[in-house]
Design a protein around this motif. Structure first.
Motif, PDB file in Angstrom:
ATOM      1  N   LEU A 144       0.750  -1.108  -0.326  1.00 35.87           N
ATOM      2  CA  LEU A 144       0.079  -0.007  -0.272  1.00 35.87           C
ATOM      3  C   LEU A 144       0.800   1.568  -0.178  1.00 35.87           C
ATOM      4  O   LEU A 144       0.575   2.067  -0.857  1.00 35.87           O
ATOM      5  CB  LEU A 144      -1.203  -0.082   1.045  1.00 35.87           C
ATOM      6  CG  LEU A 144      -2.300  -0.766   1.156  1.00 35.87           C
ATOM      7  CD1 LEU A 144      -2.920  -1.485   2.625  1.00 35.87           C
ATOM      8  CD2 LEU A 144      -3.246  -1.078   0.118  1.00 35.87           C
ATOM      9  N   ALA A 145       2.245   1.135   0.445  1.00 43.51           N
ATOM     10  CA  ALA A 145       2.946   2.084   0.680  1.00 43.51           C
ATOM     11  C   ALA A 145       4.069   2.736  -0.879  1.00 43.51           C
ATOM     12  O   ALA A 145       3.856   3.489  -1.151  1.00 43.51           O
ATOM     13  CB  ALA A 145       4.464   2.257   1.817  1.00 43.51           C
ATOM     14  N   VAL A 146       3.738   1.108  -1.116  1.00 45.81           N
ATOM     15  CA  VAL A 146       4.357   1.893  -2.249  1.00 45.81           C
ATOM     16  C   VAL A 146       3.933   1.608  -3.993  1.00 45.81           C
ATOM     17  O   VAL A 146       4.188   1.813  -4.861  1.00 45.81           O
ATOM     18  CB  VAL A 146       5.966   0.393  -2.906  1.00 45.81           C
ATOM     19  CG1 VAL A 146       6.432   0.636  -2.173  1.00 45.81           C
ATOM     20  CG2 VAL A 146       4.699  -0.679  -3.359  1.00 45.81           C
ATOM     21  N   LEU A 147       2.521   1.673  -3.690  1.00 44.22           N
ATOM     22  CA  LEU A 147       1.721   1.800  -4.508  1.00 44.22           C
ATOM     23  C   LEU A 147       1.516   3.316  -5.672  1.00 44.22           C
ATOM     24  O   LEU A 147       1.818   3.373  -6.803  1.00 44.22           O
ATOM     25  CB  LEU A 147       0.063   1.427  -4.055  1.00 44.22           C
ATOM     26  CG  LEU A 147      -1.174   1.435  -4.922  1.00 44.22           C
ATOM     27  CD1 LEU A 147      -0.772  -0.396  -5.658  1.00 44.22           C
ATOM     28  CD2 LEU A 147      -3.321   1.315  -4.846  1.00 44.22           C
ATOM     29  N   PRO A 148       1.847   3.993  -4.592  1.00 47.43           N
ATOM     30  CA  PRO A 148       2.117   5.761  -5.473  1.00 47.43           C
ATOM     31  C   PRO A 148       2.888   5.463  -6.799  1.00 47.43           C
ATOM     32  O   PRO A 148       3.201   6.448  -7.495  1.00 47.43           O
ATOM     33  CB  PRO A 148       1.786   6.540  -4.618  1.00 47.43           C
ATOM     34  CG  PRO A 148       1.307   5.930  -3.112  1.00 47.43           C
ATOM     35  CD  PRO A 148       1.681   4.208  -3.150  1.00 47.43           C
ATOM     36  N   GLU A 149       3.774   4.918  -6.435  1.00 45.77           N
ATOM     37  CA  GLU A 149       5.192   5.076  -6.748  1.00 45.77           C
ATOM     38  C   GLU A 149       4.755   4.121  -8.538  1.00 45.77           C
ATOM     39  O   GLU A 149       5.352   4.352  -9.267  1.00 45.77           O
ATOM     40  CB  GLU A 149       6.460   3.691  -6.641  1.00 45.77           C
ATOM     41  CG  GLU A 149       7.138   4.733  -5.039  1.00 45.77           C
ATOM     42  CD  GLU A 149       7.354   5.584  -5.640  1.00 45.77           C
ATOM     43  OE1 GLU A 149       8.479   6.138  -6.336  1.00 45.77           O
ATOM     44  OE2 GLU A 149       7.783   6.926  -4.140  1.00 45.77           O
ATOM     45  N   PHE A 150       4.036   3.520  -7.966  1.00 42.29           N
ATOM     46  CA  PHE A 150       3.435   3.356  -9.901  1.00 42.29           C
ATOM     47  C   PHE A 150       2.392   4.069 -10.500  1.00 42.29           C
ATOM     48  O   PHE A 150       1.755   3.371 -10.982  1.00 42.29           O
ATOM     49  CB  PHE A 150       3.137   1.583  -9.892  1.00 42.29           C
ATOM     50  CG  PHE A 150       3.877   0.329  -9.348  1.00 42.29           C
ATOM     51  CD1 PHE A 150       5.144   0.520 -10.520  1.00 42.29           C
ATOM     52  CD2 PHE A 150       4.536   0.224  -8.140  1.00 42.29           C
ATOM     53  CE1 PHE A 150       6.058  -0.695 -10.196  1.00 42.29           C
ATOM     54  CE2 PHE A 150       6.172  -0.336  -7.963  1.00 42.29           C
ATOM     55  CZ  PHE A 150       5.993  -0.720  -8.719  1.00 42.29           C
ATOM     56  N   ASP A 151       1.954   5.054 -10.006  1.00 40.78           N
ATOM     57  CA  ASP A 151       0.700   6.027 -10.039  1.00 40.78           C
ATOM     58  C   ASP A 151      -0.155   5.180 -10.023  1.00 40.78           C
ATOM     59  O   ASP A 151      -1.188   5.789 -11.137  1.00 40.78           O
ATOM     60  CB  ASP A 151       1.214   6.515 -12.124  1.00 40.78           C
ATOM     61  CG  ASP A 151       2.175   7.440 -11.544  1.00 40.78           C
ATOM     62  OD1 ASP A 151       2.743   8.617 -11.179  1.00 40.78           O
ATOM     63  OD2 ASP A 151       3.379   7.470 -12.313  1.00 40.78           O
ATOM     64  N   LEU A 152      -0.564   4.772  -9.023  1.00 41.75           N
ATOM     65  CA  LEU A 152      -2.112   3.805  -9.245  1.00 41.75           C
ATOM     66  C   LEU A 152      -2.410   4.229  -7.587  1.00 41.75           C
ATOM     67  O   LEU A 152      -1.307   4.937  -6.088  1.00 41.75           O
ATOM     68  CB  LEU A 152      -1.382   2.379  -8.369  1.00 41.75           C
ATOM     69  CG  LEU A 152      -1.574   1.865 -10.601  1.00 41.75           C
ATOM     70  CD1 LEU A 152      -0.551   0.287 -10.118  1.00 41.75           C
ATOM     71  CD2 LEU A 152      -2.294   1.376 -11.259  1.00 41.75           C
ATOM     72  N   LYS A 153      -3.513   3.730  -7.539  1.00 35.27           N
ATOM     73  CA  LYS A 153      -4.356   4.407  -6.428  1.00 35.27           C
ATOM     74  C   LYS A 153      -5.042   3.821  -5.256  1.00 35.27           C
ATOM     75  O   LYS A 153      -5.917   2.844  -6.637  1.00 35.27           O
ATOM     76  CB  LYS A 153      -5.264   5.762  -6.250  1.00 35.27           C
ATOM     77  CG  LYS A 153      -4.206   7.566  -6.208  1.00 35.27           C
ATOM     78  CD  LYS A 153      -5.032   8.673  -6.282  1.00 35.27           C
ATOM     79  CE  LYS A 153      -4.345   9.380  -6.682  1.00 35.27           C
ATOM     80  NZ  LYS A 153      -5.524  10.892  -6.507  1.00 35.27           N
TER      81      LYS A 153
END
Length: 415
Positions: A384-393
């Motif tokens: 959940l913490a690294v999800l924004p690194e893939f431009d996902l929400k």
């Protein structure tokens, strides 16, 4: 002996009738004295000697039998045996003494048999095989049979009838007996099936929703199985219910060396997109998927070599959701707390109103509840913490604050 006492009294000038009474009284006192002496010798001499001998032996069975006072009950038979053997000296009360002493001896024998079987069960329970093949139900069956036989012998003794004649006469009440011992009979038959098919053992984690049971089996006896639930309550289930109803046994999970993790992350579908060159270069710097990104980029470029890629729909493209899915798989393969010898996959499920589910299906190495929950939580905390690194929400239903912020934004635009 009575006649000898009476003759001595008559020779000393005592009245014949009085001599009879004194003779009886003296004989009674002698029998009581012998019975008391037999009791003292059996308890103060023989029992103490046996206990000392038992303490010296390495055999555990006799120690347990002594702790359960089995030898103590054996010593209590001595005075009853004396009274039974001397009953013939008292013709008037011979029958009564025989009956009372025999009833006492039968009762003590049944108690000793109970202690003997309890000792055998305790010794057996210390063996590792007892978890797979508990014998408490069989012990209870033996105790029940011993009690029934003892009761028949006592009744036949009181009625002056042969036990076999008494048994032949109770055929008419068989239906009543079966009704009374219905649970015991069903439990005994079910217990044999459970043991033969190795369906349940002490220590197994079972789930049986019908009886609100979800916990560890702590006892299996003739009629019931006791389950200590995880909230520390105790659920008692009839043994035959495990044959007639369905239940889940988690023993297979315990023995496999892995506990399943099966949980999705719901991705907001509006954040799924095709990777740009900048995104691809950023993903190549992520160690878990750097090799995957290099290989995949070359594969896509080779495939698109003769294709007009000015239109996004043409050719093959990398997506942030596909890249994230491969990152999760690589992350799990490099996680030392995940069992790599069991099923491990990351899959995309059917899209729902709550978003696109990316499900993790894996097995932790540690099956203990607290460690399992920690491992599972650590995995999803990271993802959940690294999800924004893939431009996902992550998909999340709007809350009151979201509506409040939207209203404030609208009002600010008006003014």
């Amino acid at each position: 002996m009575k006649e000898l006492i009476i003759d001595l009294l008559k020779k000393n000038g005592v009245n014949p009738q009085l001599s009879q009474y004194i003779g009886y009284f003296t004989l009674i006192c002698i029998v009581i004295l012998v019975a008391v002496l037999a009791d003292l010798i059996s308890k103060k001499v023989i029992l103490i000697a046996v206990e000392k001998l038992v303490k010296k032996t390495k055999n555990r069975f006799d120690d347990i039998f002594m702790e359960k006072k089995g030898f103590h009950y054996l010593s209590q038979m001595a005075p009853a045996i004396v009274i039974y053997l001397s009953a013939g000296m008292f013709p008037l009360i011979k029958t009564g003494l025989h009956k009372l002493s025999l009833i006492y001896l039968i009762t003590i024998t049944i108690i000793i048999l109970f202690k003997l079987m309890e000792s055998i069960e305790e010794v057996y329970s210390s063996l590792s095989i007892s978890r797979e093949r508990p014998i408490k139900g069989y012990v209870q069956v033996f105790q029940m049979i011993a009690t029934i036989i003892g009761g028949i012998m006592i009744i036949s003794n009181l009625m002056n009838k042969s036990p076999w004649k008494l048994l032949s006469g109770i055929g008419a009440v068989t239906a009543i007996v079966l009704l009374i011992f219905k649970d015991s009979i069903l439990g005994f038959v079910a217990g044999i099936q459970l043991a033969a098919n190795n369906m349940i053992r002490i220590g197994d984690w079972i789930e049986m929703p019908k009886y609100n049971a979800d916990g560890d089996v702590i006892e299996i006896n003739l009629t019931t199985v006791k389950v200590r639930n995880f909230d520390k309550t105790i659920t008692t289930i009839p043994v035959y219910a495990f044959i007639s109803d369905s239940f889940k046994n988690w023993r297979g999970m315990s023995e496999s060396g892995g506990r399943r993790i099966k949980r999705p992350i719901f991705i907001d579908a509006t954040t799924i997109k095709i990777c740009t060159d900048e995104m691809i270069e950023k993903y190549k710097k992520i160690s878990y998927i750097s090799e995957y990104m290099d290989n995949k980029s070359k594969e896509v470029d080779e495939y698109n070599k003769n294709i007009d890629t000015s239109q996004t729909a043409n050719g093959r493209r990398l997506t942030n959701i596909g890249t994230f899915r491969n990152y999760v798989l690589s992350y799990l393969k490099n996680n030392p707390e995940i069992n790599q010898h069991m099923t491990l996959l990351v899959r995309q499920l059917e899209i729902t109103p709550q978003g696109l589910p990316i499900e993790i299906y894996a097995f932790s190495k540690n099956i203990e509840w607290q460690h399992y929950e920690r491992i599972q939580s650590d995995i999803f905390d990271h993802l959940l913490a690294v999800l924004p690194e893939f431009d996902l929400k992550v998909f999340q239903n709007p809350s009151g604050n979201d509506f409040k912020s939207s209203l404030l934004g609208v009002n600010n635009q008006k003014f």
